[in-house]
Design a protein around this motif. Structure first.
Motif, PDB file in Angstrom:
ATOM      1  N   ILE A 130       4.766   6.150  -9.002  1.00  2.00           N
ATOM      2  CA  ILE A 130       5.056   5.839  -7.591  1.00  2.00           C
ATOM      3  C   ILE A 130       5.549   7.090  -6.860  1.00  2.00           C
ATOM      4  O   ILE A 130       5.127   7.394  -5.745  1.00  2.00           O
ATOM      5  CB  ILE A 130       6.088   4.692  -7.493  1.00  2.00           C
ATOM      6  CG1 ILE A 130       5.446   3.393  -8.007  1.00  2.00           C
ATOM      7  CG2 ILE A 130       6.606   4.517  -6.063  1.00  2.00           C
ATOM      8  CD1 ILE A 130       6.409   2.258  -8.215  1.00  2.00           C
ATOM      9  N   ASP A 131       6.414   7.833  -7.536  1.00  2.74           N
ATOM     10  CA  ASP A 131       6.999   9.021  -6.930  1.00  2.74           C
ATOM     11  C   ASP A 131       5.952  10.125  -6.691  1.00  2.74           C
ATOM     12  O   ASP A 131       6.132  10.971  -5.833  1.00  2.74           O
ATOM     13  CB  ASP A 131       8.091   9.550  -7.870  1.00  2.74           C
ATOM     14  CG  ASP A 131       9.068  10.431  -7.141  1.00  2.74           C
ATOM     15  OD1 ASP A 131       9.523  10.011  -6.072  1.00  2.74           O
ATOM     16  OD2 ASP A 131       9.339  11.548  -7.634  1.00  2.74           O
ATOM     17  N   SER A 137      -3.068   5.168  -1.565  1.00  2.94           N
ATOM     18  CA  SER A 137      -2.710   3.822  -1.105  1.00  2.94           C
ATOM     19  C   SER A 137      -2.956   2.791  -2.208  1.00  2.94           C
ATOM     20  O   SER A 137      -2.378   1.717  -2.192  1.00  2.94           O
ATOM     21  CB  SER A 137      -3.499   3.456   0.150  1.00  2.94           C
ATOM     22  OG  SER A 137      -4.859   3.727  -0.060  1.00  2.94           O
ATOM     23  N   ASN A 138      -3.803   3.132  -3.171  1.00  4.98           N
ATOM     24  CA  ASN A 138      -4.052   2.238  -4.304  1.00  4.98           C
ATOM     25  C   ASN A 138      -3.641   2.948  -5.585  1.00  4.98           C
ATOM     26  O   ASN A 138      -4.008   4.101  -5.784  1.00  4.98           O
ATOM     27  CB  ASN A 138      -5.550   1.924  -4.445  1.00  4.98           C
ATOM     28  CG  ASN A 138      -6.103   1.215  -3.233  1.00  4.98           C
ATOM     29  OD1 ASN A 138      -5.930   1.657  -2.113  1.00  4.98           O
ATOM     30  ND2 ASN A 138      -6.767   0.116  -3.444  1.00  4.98           N
ATOM     31  N   GLU A 164       7.287  -5.048  -7.758  1.00  7.95           N
ATOM     32  CA  GLU A 164       8.541  -5.008  -6.987  1.00  7.95           C
ATOM     33  C   GLU A 164       8.816  -3.595  -6.451  1.00  7.95           C
ATOM     34  O   GLU A 164       9.322  -3.429  -5.341  1.00  7.95           O
ATOM     35  CB  GLU A 164       9.670  -5.443  -7.923  1.00  7.95           C
ATOM     36  CG  GLU A 164      11.011  -5.655  -7.268  1.00  7.95           C
ATOM     37  CD  GLU A 164      12.085  -5.748  -8.341  1.00  7.95           C
ATOM     38  OE1 GLU A 164      11.917  -6.571  -9.254  1.00  7.95           O
ATOM     39  OE2 GLU A 164      13.069  -4.986  -8.247  1.00  7.95           O
ATOM     40  N   ALA A 165       8.449  -2.598  -7.239  1.00  7.61           N
ATOM     41  CA  ALA A 165       8.818  -1.215  -6.883  1.00  7.61           C
ATOM     42  C   ALA A 165       7.753  -0.488  -6.063  1.00  7.61           C
ATOM     43  O   ALA A 165       7.928   0.684  -5.741  1.00  7.61           O
ATOM     44  CB  ALA A 165       9.086  -0.422  -8.165  1.00  7.61           C
ATOM     45  N   SER A 166       6.657  -1.153  -5.732  1.00  5.31           N
ATOM     46  CA  SER A 166       5.577  -0.399  -5.076  1.00  5.31           C
ATOM     47  C   SER A 166       5.139  -1.015  -3.761  1.00  5.31           C
ATOM     48  O   SER A 166       3.961  -1.000  -3.436  1.00  5.31           O
ATOM     49  CB  SER A 166       4.397  -0.264  -6.025  1.00  5.31           C
ATOM     50  OG  SER A 166       3.985  -1.539  -6.414  1.00  5.31           O
ATOM     51  N   ASP A 167       6.094  -1.505  -3.017  1.00  8.28           N
ATOM     52  CA  ASP A 167       5.817  -2.003  -1.677  1.00  8.28           C
ATOM     53  C   ASP A 167       5.212  -0.854  -0.865  1.00  8.28           C
ATOM     54  O   ASP A 167       5.743   0.250  -0.851  1.00  8.28           O
ATOM     55  CB  ASP A 167       7.163  -2.439  -1.064  1.00  8.28           C
ATOM     56  CG  ASP A 167       6.959  -3.271   0.171  1.00  8.28           C
ATOM     57  OD1 ASP A 167       5.808  -3.619   0.458  1.00  8.28           O
ATOM     58  OD2 ASP A 167       7.971  -3.574   0.838  1.00  8.28           O
ATOM     59  N   GLY A 168       4.094  -1.125  -0.203  1.00  3.54           N
ATOM     60  CA  GLY A 168       3.435  -0.051   0.533  1.00  3.54           C
ATOM     61  C   GLY A 168       2.213   0.476  -0.206  1.00  3.54           C
ATOM     62  O   GLY A 168       1.567   1.408   0.254  1.00  3.54           O
ATOM     63  N   LYS A 169       1.944  -0.108  -1.349  1.00  4.89           N
ATOM     64  CA  LYS A 169       0.733   0.290  -2.077  1.00  4.89           C
ATOM     65  C   LYS A 169       0.030  -0.953  -2.599  1.00  4.89           C
ATOM     66  O   LYS A 169       0.658  -1.987  -2.812  1.00  4.89           O
ATOM     67  CB  LYS A 169       1.099   1.144  -3.301  1.00  4.89           C
ATOM     68  CG  LYS A 169       1.634   2.494  -2.946  1.00  4.89           C
ATOM     69  CD  LYS A 169       1.523   3.439  -4.119  1.00  4.89           C
ATOM     70  CE  LYS A 169       2.299   4.703  -3.853  1.00  4.89           C
ATOM     71  NZ  LYS A 169       1.968   5.361  -2.587  1.00  4.89           N
ATOM     72  N   ILE A 170      -1.254  -0.811  -2.808  1.00  6.89           N
ATOM     73  CA  ILE A 170      -1.994  -1.869  -3.476  1.00  6.89           C
ATOM     74  C   ILE A 170      -2.004  -1.510  -4.960  1.00  6.89           C
ATOM     75  O   ILE A 170      -2.483  -0.433  -5.332  1.00  6.89           O
ATOM     76  CB  ILE A 170      -3.428  -1.975  -2.914  1.00  6.89           C
ATOM     77  CG1 ILE A 170      -3.368  -2.352  -1.435  1.00  6.89           C
ATOM     78  CG2 ILE A 170      -4.255  -2.973  -3.707  1.00  6.89           C
ATOM     79  CD1 ILE A 170      -4.667  -2.217  -0.689  1.00  6.89           C
TER      80      ILE A 170
END
Lengths: 476, 373
Positions: A130-131, A137-138, A164-170
């Motif tokens: 994620i970082d 976006s995916n 839970e930790a990747s809001d803003g991504k598919i």
């Protein structure tokens, strides 16, 4: 005419016709025998046909001057902002002992062991993904083993945390599994997520059980896997489309049996892709045995595949396995109307993906590798770890594998159709270097396959095939 | 008294605004909150656009930040957002907490109305900029013909989306104003009124007008701005791209840019490009495309610090152009190289190299000096 100043083309014959492949234009051109001989002998004289083609932009002598991958100067940016996938090796344990498996002792890559990934390492891996994916976006999180379903609780925890930790991504998930441990509980859980399963199924019972056996009793595994998939088909029909099959083809088997199995089990394989691959020789201690019947059967099935392209035989009688092995040919024909820019001064042959960006593999201990197919014991393939991150210098070295055969690459007709990456030049030794010798062997195969592909394209064209006859489907 | 403001969800879309003094000066303290999967949390806000440090750390705890601010700006984002999950509940939460709301995020008419009523009930100020106000235009009178715009006009356009048009327009406006000029600007986004200038007018995308009417309307619209605002310079930023990317990503085939080019003749133009390994032939092709499609020459290129992700474009065939951020050092190197390939000056507004606005002022001065009548 010197090599560097002669037209950058590759001449070849197919059936009774003569051709050149223009590397700058990425096009095949049908020529006369006279023109063929002029080009083959590197003569300076150009006849009328070749002169006209030169006027049209063909036959340029332009070659790459420096072998360097275009992403080289952006590596740090890409590895910090655009990682797309993380493949987690949850365990090195497996309930199968497949004769050809990289973990079963026949390869240098790895061996089965009791090593398992713990939650802290898995979580750090997901956080790292994620970082390092601001520009993606995916993202995809994949589960690998051994047999990953042995660690179902860790899979659950990882999937729930990733969402839970990747809001803003598919976020999508995938898993490579032997399918033996699939049950209602697991499918019900997976149904809540966007997960794709690749299940290994090598064919009908006899063929599958030849190599794929349970670790505990050495018995065949076909029945268990087949019944599990049948159960999914019956109870969770919507989930079936999330499954694809991986068939490892043993070249000592009867290929026709395999094709008949796929054709006869039409419902079973409906809506699913089958990815066929021949047992890999790479990193293997002993060579894979191939019998002559297999080769002729393979060619016959390829012929049937071509007939299928012309809709001369129905889907049912066409080997799905041939579709994936001819994907490059279809892509080449599909893209034939595109115009290509001449080769840039600084470029790299096709083949390598950016190590760590597209298929980052993290083993049970949190070490990073370019993908799951490389040798985990090879020092050069270890490109970092979850605590310290990715080592850009090492990634650079793997990405620019063409530098070890720089002069050959600059004059290679397969420059844009190459499939060689650093893994093919990895001897797995203690020294952190890529092997020129191994790379050159891979180059020979790549050139041969590319020329075969060019000839197949000519054959199809001669028979009246056009790019608009390609079905708009992954299953062409 | 200046307010403390929270910007949510912060990403590269808002970064150019954060770099504008006009915006920063409006508030006491600025807090940034991003979606937890954005890859920005815990980092300096500059990571979003790859520019110089902004010295503001992006956080992820919306609830905690909400409690310490007076105003919340809800923004549109470049990345993916689940409206139901990540935006709507947060706007409701801010209204319930009696914070002033400034909305820049796109909302459906129903949700907009619901939030408006909700704000009134809670006695909360709800400033909504998501719906571009209708521009006041007279009845179309084609017989009037195209009216000459006597004020110098600068046009900013992009080869495609995400080429940095917004950063370019904000920068040009800021620098021209700092040089003492009075600017009227028509921005490329729908909420430019929030930033003190005009949004691109709605009538340009409405079906009720045909293309010829849109050309006359846009010409009249600019003429009205010229008359009512009496600016020294008019800056027009054209949304979208000027050419299709491929058969699928069509960028509206550059029709908007064509309509604008027929309505107003620019005195200077800037074309924003993705970063690439440029060749002279490629730049010549772009220059000719603009010249013969729109009828004017490009006066400057602005190279964005984003490069098309060719691998993703080929393999995933996405619905829009996907790109990656690249470092300023590489941009500077590219600018140096490209300067030897074309006579058109090249800039990057996140880098210190060169001054685009100074070049534009010189260009406009040349025009006014050489024309006698």
């Amino acid at each position: 005419m010197g090599k560097g100043s002669s037209p950058f083309v590759h001449v070849f014959k197919n059936m009774d016709k003569f051709y050149f492949f223009d590397i700058n234009q990425h096009k095949i051109v049908n020529i006369s025998e006279e023109s063929f001989n002029i080009l083959k002998d590197h003569q300076e004289f150009l006849n009328h046909e070749l002169y006209t083609l030169q006027e049209q932009g063909f036959l340029s002598s332009n070659r790459v001057k420096v072998i360097e991958h275009p992403a080289t100067e952006m590596l740090e940016d890409i590895l910090s902002n655009k990682i797309k996938k993380l493949n987690l090796q949850l365990t090195q344990q497996c309930n199968f002992r497949c004769d050809y498996c990289v973990y079963s002792g026949g390869y240098d890559n790895r061996n089965h062991s009791s090593k398992r990934m713990n939650w802290e390492v898995a979580k750090k891996g997901i956080d790292f993904l994620i970082d390092s994916s601001k520009d993606s976006s995916n993202i995809n999180i994949s589960f690998y083993g051994g047999e990953p379903l042995i660690e179902f609780e860790l899979i659950k925890k990882s999937m729930e945390y990733a969402i839970e930790a990747s809001d803003g991504k598919i976020v999508t998930f995938s898993m490579t599994t032997n399918g033996s441990l699939l049950n209602d509980e697991k499918i019900e859980f997976f149904s809540k997520f966007n997960i794709h399963l690749t299940i290994s199924l090598d064919g009908p019972r006899d063929i599958h059980d030849k190599n794929r056996k349970f670790a505990t009793n050495n018995c065949g595994t076909f029945e268990t896997v087949y019944n599990n998939i049948k159960s999914i088909e019956l109870k969770y029909p919507d989930f079936k489309k999330n499954i694809q099959f991986s068939m490892v083809i043993d070249p000592s088997i009867d290929l026709n049996c395999l094709n008949e199995f796929v054709a006869d089990e039409e419902d079973f394989f409906k809506e699913t892709a089958i990815m066929g691959s021949i047992i890999s020789d790479h990193y293997r201690k002993e060579k894979v045995e191939v019998n002559e019947d297999f080769i002729s059967e393979w060619q016959y099935n390829k012929f049937k595949y071509f007939l299928h392209l012309f809709e001369e035989i129905p889907d049912k009688n066409n080997s799905q396995l041939m579709r994936s092995s001819n994907a490059l040919l279809i892509d080449f024909i599909n893209d034939s109307s595109k115009s290509y820019y001449p080769l840039l001064e600084k470029s790299h042959h096709a083949g390598p993906c950016i190590p760590g960006q597209l298929r980052l593999f993290m083993n049970t201990e949190g070490d990073f590798f370019p993908c799951e197919r490389v040798n985990e014991n090879s020092k050069i393939m270890k490109i970092g770890n979850v605590v310290e991150g990715l080592n850009v210098e090492k990634v650079d070295k793997l990405l620019n594998v063409g530098k070890i055969t720089e002069e050959e690459c600059k004059n290679c007709f397969a420059f844009r159709g190459c499939i060689v990456c650093a893994a093919m030049a990895d001897s797995g030794d203690e020294e952190e270097r890529l092997s020129k010798e191994l790379k050159e062997q891979a180059c020979v195969n790549a050139r041969r396959n590319f020329e075969e592909m060019l000839k197949d394209a000519c054959t199809l064209k001669d028979l009246g095939f056009r790019s608009d006859m390609i079905k708009v489907s992954k299953n062409y | 008294m200046k307010n403390d403001v929270l910007i949510y969800p912060y990403d590269s879309s808002f970064a150019p605004i954060l770099r504008s003094n006009n915006f920063i000066d409006k508030f006491n303290e600025i807090h940034l909150c991003s979606l937890n999967g954005s890859g920005l949390c815990g980092k300096d806000a500059s990571i979003a656009d790859g520019g110089s440090a902004l010295n503001l750390v992006v956080k992820k705890d919306f609830d905690a930040l909400l409690s310490i601010v007076d105003t919340v700006i809800f923004t549109e984002v470049d990345s993916y957002i689940d409206f139901e999950w990540s935006l709507y509940p947060k706007i409701k939460m801010a209204i319930d907490a009696h914070k002033k709301i400034i909305n820049l995020a796109p909302l459906s008419p129903q949700i907009r109305e619901e939030l408006r009523i909700n704000s009134i009930e809670n006695e909360v100020l709800f400033e909504d900029y998501s719906n571009n106000p209708d521009s006041t235009i007279d009845e179309i009178n084609c017989r009037e013909g195209i009216l000459n715009i006597n004020t110098p006009v600068i046009v900013v356009m992009g080869l495609s989306n995400s080429t940095g048009k917004f950063t370019t327009q904000i920068n040009i406006k800021k620098q021209l104003e700092e040089s003492g000029y009075k600017i009227s600007m028509i921005g490329s986004r729908s909420y430019c009124e929030f930033l003190g200038y005009h949004s691109f007018p709605n009538f340009m995308t409405e079906r009720k007008f045909d293309d010829v009417e849109k050309i006359f309307l846009f010409n009249k619209y600019i003429k009205n701005i010229e008359k009512s605002e009496n600016p020294d310079v008019i800056v027009i930023c054209i949304p979208g791209g000027i050419v299709p990317y491929d058969n699928k990503i069509h960028n509206n085939f550059g029709i908007t840019a064509f309509l604008v080019s027929q309505a107003v003749v620019p005195d200077a133009s800037v074309l924003c490009l993705f970063h690439e390994d440029f060749t002279a032939k490629y730049l010549e092709l772009i220059g000719n495309t603009v010249k013969y499609r729109f009828g004017f020459e490009i006066d400057a290129y602005n190279i964005s610090n984003r490069q098309i992700d060719w691998v993703e474009m080929v393999n995933a065939k996405p619905e829009k152009v996907r790109s990656s951020t690249i470092n300023i050092k590489l941009i500077d190197k590219t600018i140096e190289k490209v300067n030897s390939l074309t006579t058109v000056p090249i800039y990057n507004l996140l880098s210190d190299k060169g001054d685009l606005t100074e070049m534009l002022i010189n260009k406009l001065s040349e025009n006014s000096n050489s024309v006698v009548f």
